[in-house]
Scaffold this active site. Structure first.
Site, PDB file in Angstrom:
ATOM      1  N   ASP A 158     -22.219  47.458 -33.127  1.00 36.35           N
ATOM      2  CA  ASP A 158     -21.340  46.353 -33.531  1.00 36.35           C
ATOM      3  C   ASP A 158     -20.803  45.557 -32.352  1.00 36.35           C
ATOM      4  O   ASP A 158     -19.681  45.030 -32.393  1.00 36.35           O
ATOM      5  CB  ASP A 158     -20.161  46.875 -34.387  1.00 36.35           C
ATOM      6  CG  ASP A 158     -20.642  47.576 -35.635  1.00 36.35           C
ATOM      7  OD1 ASP A 158     -21.694  47.168 -36.164  1.00 36.35           O
ATOM      8  OD2 ASP A 158     -19.983  48.535 -36.066  1.00 36.35           O
ATOM      9  N   LYS A 178     -24.640  42.069 -31.385  1.00 37.54           N
ATOM     10  CA  LYS A 178     -26.068  41.891 -31.051  1.00 37.54           C
ATOM     11  C   LYS A 178     -26.705  40.780 -31.884  1.00 37.54           C
ATOM     12  O   LYS A 178     -27.492  39.984 -31.378  1.00 37.54           O
ATOM     13  CB  LYS A 178     -26.838  43.210 -31.284  1.00 37.54           C
ATOM     14  CG  LYS A 178     -26.363  44.354 -30.396  1.00 37.54           C
ATOM     15  CD  LYS A 178     -27.050  45.652 -30.733  1.00 37.54           C
ATOM     16  CE  LYS A 178     -26.715  46.183 -32.092  1.00 37.54           C
ATOM     17  NZ  LYS A 178     -25.320  46.613 -32.280  1.00 37.54           N
ATOM     18  N   GLY A 198     -25.876  46.474 -39.240  1.00 41.43           N
ATOM     19  CA  GLY A 198     -25.348  45.289 -39.906  1.00 41.43           C
ATOM     20  C   GLY A 198     -25.146  44.246 -38.831  1.00 41.43           C
ATOM     21  O   GLY A 198     -24.261  44.393 -37.998  1.00 41.43           O
ATOM     22  N   HIS A 199     -26.008  43.264 -38.787  1.00 41.78           N
ATOM     23  CA  HIS A 199     -25.961  42.251 -37.724  1.00 41.78           C
ATOM     24  C   HIS A 199     -25.524  40.926 -38.332  1.00 41.78           C
ATOM     25  O   HIS A 199     -26.168  40.410 -39.246  1.00 41.78           O
ATOM     26  CB  HIS A 199     -27.336  42.123 -37.052  1.00 41.78           C
ATOM     27  CG  HIS A 199     -27.754  43.369 -36.333  1.00 41.78           C
ATOM     28  ND1 HIS A 199     -28.928  43.480 -35.640  1.00 41.78           N
ATOM     29  CD2 HIS A 199     -27.127  44.561 -36.174  1.00 41.78           C
ATOM     30  CE1 HIS A 199     -29.004  44.677 -35.095  1.00 41.78           C
ATOM     31  NE2 HIS A 199     -27.928  45.361 -35.424  1.00 41.78           N
ATOM     32  N   GLN A 246     -27.810  49.561 -33.524  1.00 42.88           N
ATOM     33  CA  GLN A 246     -26.860  50.555 -33.013  1.00 42.88           C
ATOM     34  C   GLN A 246     -26.577  50.288 -31.521  1.00 42.88           C
ATOM     35  O   GLN A 246     -26.660  49.151 -31.098  1.00 42.88           O
ATOM     36  CB  GLN A 246     -27.368  51.991 -33.234  1.00 42.88           C
ATOM     37  CG  GLN A 246     -27.372  52.431 -34.690  1.00 42.88           C
ATOM     38  CD  GLN A 246     -28.556  51.924 -35.466  1.00 42.88           C
ATOM     39  OE1 GLN A 246     -29.696  52.091 -35.059  1.00 42.88           O
ATOM     40  NE2 GLN A 246     -28.317  51.292 -36.594  1.00 42.88           N
TER      41      GLN A 246
END
Ligand code: GDP
Ligand code: IMO
Ligand code: MG
Length: 430
Positions: A13, A16, A40-41, A225
């Site tokens: 988080d 990225k 979750g991007h 990650q």
């Protein structure tokens, strides 16, 4: 040869997705190489906010080809639903724009059930997984009982393979965890349908990328990650089950070494972590609430995948130096600097203290961080709002000092400073 790798240097988080979106403007292929929909991007483009879990963030740029490598674990249900959502947002998701490695492993409903059962059984010692079936899917892969996307190309073999897989996991669910078994027919029917829809996208992405590199095309590898969640190099056992660090890009895309040009370490201006595990600079109370936010703003520190509040703390340069070494980072992208505006003072953790000894590097990597007390250096804060800064000179002198001090203490240049979630809210330092 132009392969750029974006890696998270912390516990995920870091921003990225936001950085990949910026760099994808210059890339021909954008490729996810590890993890699954535990990621979750977030990418903000004007009024639209995209939250991508499996498909590379670069897909939003219409000129790119998005690739999912062999190192990724793919939940077909999530993939197809994400493809639908993106299509509804006007993004072309034809097989020309999205390619899936035949060697990527599948996450099935049985893996999801096992992730849940295992976390429940761990009780207080739970990892705090995203419950997306990640650990069980990579366990199937390593134990050589996994299902690869390749299997989807031959229905006659695929259906019995799913049956065998579900029956094997059912045994674990019922005998080890007293959990409900799954109906193999239901799972086979669901995945069988998905196989038909996914087949046109499945191919040999290793060859595709190899040939593209040969033609001088630019590849952007998008890590999921972060370094401290890496199975080998993270805060084991509070880690994920894949390789988020930069060498994972080579293994996870089927590439040999020698192509890498830039390894961009995405670093949030403070530390955050979702899930269990050690966190030496963790803050509680007022300052934690201040860094985390209340959840009202889309960028506040609540998980993109699970919605859980993230634990937060001061930036840890011991761990950042470690991430620079493990990944071979050539430059840093510092995100969320705007969140520090308004603080009277900002702290940087430069080392650890334990039983009278001071440590500036980790004797056993980050495997046991629990006994350390952080050594802090105080940097003056700045009151100005910085979201409109676009050049180095626009940043308050204290913010510049903060960045220069980070560079000095980790030995790598900060080339990009993100001062807001929007595409244009960035200061590029050349
Ligand atoms: P990722 O998993 O590394 O892609 O990061 P996430 O998307 O899970 O979390 C980062 C959050 O911070 C998202 O909501 C982004 O829109 C937001 N974000 C990224 N960069 C900045 C920034 O510089 N400032 C602010 N305020 N938000 C940012
Ligand atoms: P992105 O790509 C933050 C964490 C989980 C848990 C541990 C293991 O958005 O940065 P898993 O479900 O992978 O078995 O959970 O890893 N985790 C993440 N934390 N960002 C992520 O992805 C994460 N993916 C997994 O919270 O602590
Ligand atoms: Mg995220």
């Amino acid at each position: 040869m132009p392969l750029d790798i974006v890696v998270g240097t912390q516990w995920g988080d870091e921003g990225k997705g936001r950085v990949v979106d910026l760099l994808a403007a210059q890339a021909d292929y954008v490729a996810r190489y590890n993890g699954g929909d535990n990621a979750g991007h977030t990418v903000n483009v004007g009024q639209q906010i995209f939250k991508l879990h499996l498909i590379p963030s670069g897909i939003i740029h219409p000129h790119t080809v998005a690739v999912i490598g062999n190192g990724v674990a793919v939940n077909p249900r999530v993939l197809l639903s994400e493809m639908e959502t993106l299509t509804e947002s006007g993004i072309d998701i034809s097989p020309k724009r999205l390619m899936l490695s035949f060697a990527a492993h599948m996450i099935t409903p049985a893996h999801l059930a096992l992730d849940q059962a295992q976390e429940t059984a761990r009780g207080k010692a739970k990892i705090g997984t995203t419950l997306r079936g990640i650990g069980p899917a990579y366990t199937s892969k390593v134990s050589r009982h996994g299902l690869r996307l390749f299997e989807m190309l031959d229905q006659a073999k695929f259906v019995p393979a799913i049956h065998a897989h579900v029956e094997e996991i059912n045994q674990q669910l019922t005998s080890l965890y007293q959990a409900e078994p799954l109906n193999p027919d239901d799972v086979a029917e669901e995945l069988g349908e998905y196989a038909v829809r996914m087949a046109p996208y499945i191919g040999d992405i290793s060859t595709t990328i190899y040939e593209a590199l040969g033609q001088g095309r630019r590849i952007l590898a998008e890590g999921a990650q972060g370094t401290l969640l890496d199975l080998d190099h993270g805060t084991y056992p509070f880690v994920t089950s894949s390789t988020p660090t930069s060498p994972g890009a080579l293994v996870g895309l089927g590439l040999g070494p020698g192509y890498e040009e830039r390894v961009i370490g995405v670093t949030k201006s403070f530390q955050s972590r979702v899930g269990s595990g050690p966190f030496p600079t963790e803050l509680f109370g007022y300052l934690a609430d201040r860094l985390r936010g209340t959840g009202e703003q889309p960028w506040d520190e609540f998980g993109t995948t699970t919605g859980r509040p993230r634990r937060v703390g001061w930036l840890d340069l011991v761990l950042l130096r470690y991430a620079v070494r493990i990944n071979g980072i050539t430059e840093l992208a510092l995100t969320k600097l705007d969140i520090l505006s308004g603080l009277d003072r900002v702290l940087l953790c430069t080392g650890y203290r334990q039983e009278g000894h001071e440590f500036f590097n980790l004797p056993f990597g980050p495997s046991d961080l629990s006994g350390y007390e952080p050594i802090y250096e105080e940097v003056p804060g700045w009151q100005e709002e910085i979201r409109d800064a676009r050049r180095w000179e626009d940043l308050p002198v204290e913010a510049r000092s903060y960045i220069l001090r980070i560079e000095e203490l980790v030995g790598v240049q900060v080339r990009l400073v993100s001062v807001g979630p929007e595409r244009e809210q960035v200061v590029e330092i050349t």
